[in-house]
Scaffold this motif. Sequence first.
Motif, mmCIF file in Angstrom:
data_model
loop_
_atom_site.group_PDB
_atom_site.id
_atom_site.type_symbol
_atom_site.label_atom_id
_atom_site.label_comp_id
_atom_site.label_asym_id
_atom_site.label_seq_id
_atom_site.Cartn_x
_atom_site.Cartn_y
_atom_site.Cartn_z
ATOM 1 N N UNK A 75 28.924 29.001 51.064
ATOM 2 C CA UNK A 75 29.948 30.023 50.869
ATOM 3 C C UNK A 75 30.172 30.383 49.413
ATOM 4 N N UNK A 76 29.278 29.941 48.554
ATOM 5 C CA UNK A 76 29.345 30.339 47.139
ATOM 6 C C UNK A 76 29.225 31.848 47.018
ATOM 7 N N UNK A 129 38.779 45.386 37.730
ATOM 8 C CA UNK A 129 39.738 46.498 37.644
ATOM 9 C C UNK A 129 39.170 47.837 38.085
ATOM 10 N N UNK A 160 32.498 33.453 47.784
ATOM 11 C CA UNK A 160 33.462 33.287 46.695
ATOM 12 C C UNK A 160 33.157 34.242 45.547
ATOM 13 N N UNK A 161 31.861 34.421 45.290
ATOM 14 C CA UNK A 161 31.484 35.350 44.213
ATOM 15 C C UNK A 161 31.965 36.754 44.550
ATOM 16 N N UNK A 199 23.943 31.654 43.828
ATOM 17 C CA UNK A 199 24.357 32.921 44.429
ATOM 18 C C UNK A 199 23.846 34.103 43.604
ATOM 19 N N UNK A 205 38.373 33.658 54.627
ATOM 20 C CA UNK A 205 38.922 32.999 53.445
ATOM 21 C C UNK A 205 40.219 33.674 52.979
ATOM 22 N N UNK A 206 40.274 35.003 53.094
ATOM 23 C CA UNK A 206 41.447 35.717 52.604
ATOM 24 C C UNK A 206 42.487 35.957 53.696
ATOM 25 N N UNK A 207 42.364 35.272 54.802
ATOM 26 C CA UNK A 207 43.426 35.334 55.807
ATOM 27 C C UNK A 207 43.223 36.369 56.884
ATOM 28 N N UNK A 224 38.806 40.704 43.886
ATOM 29 C CA UNK A 224 40.187 40.462 43.473
ATOM 30 C C UNK A 224 40.398 40.585 41.967
ATOM 31 N N UNK A 225 39.337 40.762 41.187
ATOM 32 C CA UNK A 225 39.613 40.793 39.742
ATOM 33 C C UNK A 225 38.950 41.949 38.993
ATOM 34 N N UNK A 231 34.352 37.681 46.645
ATOM 35 C CA UNK A 231 35.814 37.781 46.687
ATOM 36 C C UNK A 231 36.401 37.759 45.283
ATOM 37 N N UNK A 232 35.774 37.016 44.409
ATOM 38 C CA UNK A 232 36.244 36.996 43.028
ATOM 39 C C UNK A 232 36.149 38.386 42.394
ATOM 40 N N UNK A 255 38.989 47.613 42.125
ATOM 41 C CA UNK A 255 40.085 47.133 42.957
ATOM 42 C C UNK A 255 40.785 48.236 43.760
#
Lengths: 252, 420
Positions: free
Chosen positions: A18-19, A32, A22-23, A140, A45-47, A29-30, A25-26, A35
């Motif tokens: 799941x690396x 600019x 995470x890459x 990844x 992972x994010x619900x 979420x970050x 999703x990072x 987004x």
Amino acid sequence: MIRPMRITIAQYSLSGCEGCALRLLNIITSNEKLIDHIELVSSRVMGIPEVRQADVAFVDGSVLRDNEEEFLMEIRSKSRILVALGTCSIMGGLNALRELYTVAELEEQVYGMKLNIGHLDSAKPLDSIVKVDYIIPGCPPPTWEIEEFLLCLLLGKEFRLTDRTVCFECTSQGLPCLLERGEVCFGPVIRGGCNAICPKYGIPCWGCRGIVEEYGMERLIENLRKHNVSPERVKEYIRIFLLKTKLRTLMR
Amino acid sequence: MEERSFIPGIEGPMKVEVSIDPSSRRLVDLEIKPMESSRFFEVILLNREAKAVPYIASRICGICGYAHALCSAMAIEDAWRLEVPDSVRSLRELIAILSTVNSHLFHLVTLLFTWLGRSRPISLNFKRNLIELMKVKTHTIDKALNELCGDKLHPRNIVPGGFTYLPSMNRVMSTLEGVNRLNKLVYGLVEELLSFDLLREEDFKTHYVALKNETRYGLLEGCISIDSMIEIKVSNFKKYFIEQSISGSPAKLCLLYGKESYMVGALARLNVNSCQECEYRRWLHKLPSTNPYLIPIAQGVEVMKFLDIIQDLRRELRDEPRLVKPHHYPRRARGMSAIEAPRGLLYYEVEVISHKLTALDIITPTVQNLANMKDSLKYIVQRLLEGMKRAQIDEIRREAERLVQCYDPCIPCAVHVHET
Ligand code: SF4
Ligand code: SF4
Ligand code: SF4
């Protein structure tokens, strides 16, 4: 300039570390620039664990259990574009090493018993089950390439992977060649785009981004031979990411 | 497709099945079923040159890949009887701290998104703060890990004996300059977490286990402390902690003395390291505690502590040679290592013949927490049943989900509650 549009994105993980997830999703979420143009509609992972209709689905990991095939088909049916994210999803990667054994052997060795949970004998890449529209390779994949892919989507531009090799990126940075020191490096035939990050940090390229078809395997093998790298060592390092590639013929 | 209605969280699905008898309001049965597939790393890592082992072991987990890389390298060094210089040790400590902060922050942010999304609308202001936090993290913590090891998820240069390459320490130091900006943002994050009405006062008792180090916060070196009372050497780990396979499950179970569940992770570490003077301790009321609902708060406390330690370690960074090799490789030898991964104690036992890995056993934090997760779930479900006038399935499901999410396990799950 980015057109003021929004795309819906779904993120799914099959079997892997799941690396890759995470890459992604990072970035979502970050970054600019991206987004405001992205809406995440599914990600355990994010619900948001449900499979939902989306413009683009990113799927990481390989199919290792029978229940994952059905899951993948459901994802395909709800996604306009399906992206295989990372080595596991494209060519099995480390997961493919299970194919050197039987499931019974593996379960016996690790658990001392049979598990009966539907483990498959092989690590199936996504395109062996569903149609895959794009691949973004790496274990990844590099951050810049995922960002580039998203920007291309938003701008309606074509996304293409580079055909440069890792070796090209390595030599153009003037890095010391590890192959010349007798290390097993597959850089001469591996797809670049990672900026030769492994050789840069003193580790040979073991090929996580896969082979660029045009580059001759023969030259690589000749090169390895020239530097006195034994076939046994070459085989050992194919057994990281490249088991499901042409290089496997070397193992025979 | 029932198996896919997972509890959201990080990495790999899991299913919890709860059966209750509504008439007597008693818990009849509770089962935890991990739905992930095994990737058999303990087999695929064998017969490899030692230098490739940390690189591959890191791919066991996308979020604590660093811990696997470090722990495998250190176990091989133990087998080789190889001492690494202090410069390697302090850099490893910095790396362990940065990757733990990264993991904790990711967990806390996803937890808040999940909980807020389900209970009340996420305010624009708060969303902005979360985005700001992720941005600052990307530009400081992530960037420093990228600089130090080539990739913030899977390090490239960690090998037995040290590092194959390191960038100039000045560069690393400058990427960490802005790390203080995280303090305020993390503070806000924890305060928001505290606003959720969880069962934090419940007195669920269990054993706790973490590394203890006499001089610093135990992360990479030390002995193993059980309940802050018994201290054992890492080499005795398997005498106390006994791992067993469960039929039909890809996750094993590890029990203290082969029969009792125990907790590892941020809360266990704070218990063992009893940071008396730490100003953020007030968030936790009383320590030691083994209430799993406090785990995210403990992670917040650790992040605040680690941000301070990062500043201290920055001052120690120097450009020094950081790779040593054994004078000669042993014919056959065993080695062990136990370190604190973000989610708790991680144990590696290896056998090497010369420079090749020939046997391997890995005991992960999740394997150690699993029995405890089940026991604490049972306890909480029973408490909820006793306390309620009618057995409200939705509430039980919600609390059970939250409890599992607090553990930050590698295998979060779906909770199915059945009435029998
Ligand atoms: S490709 Fe690599 S990083 Fe991505 S899921 Fe597989 S092992 Fe993890
Ligand atoms: S180290 Fe590998 S990638 Fe770099 S120049 Fe040598 S063969 Fe090419
Ligand atoms: S250097 Fe090779 S192994 Fe490393 S990231 Fe690039 S393609 Fe993957």
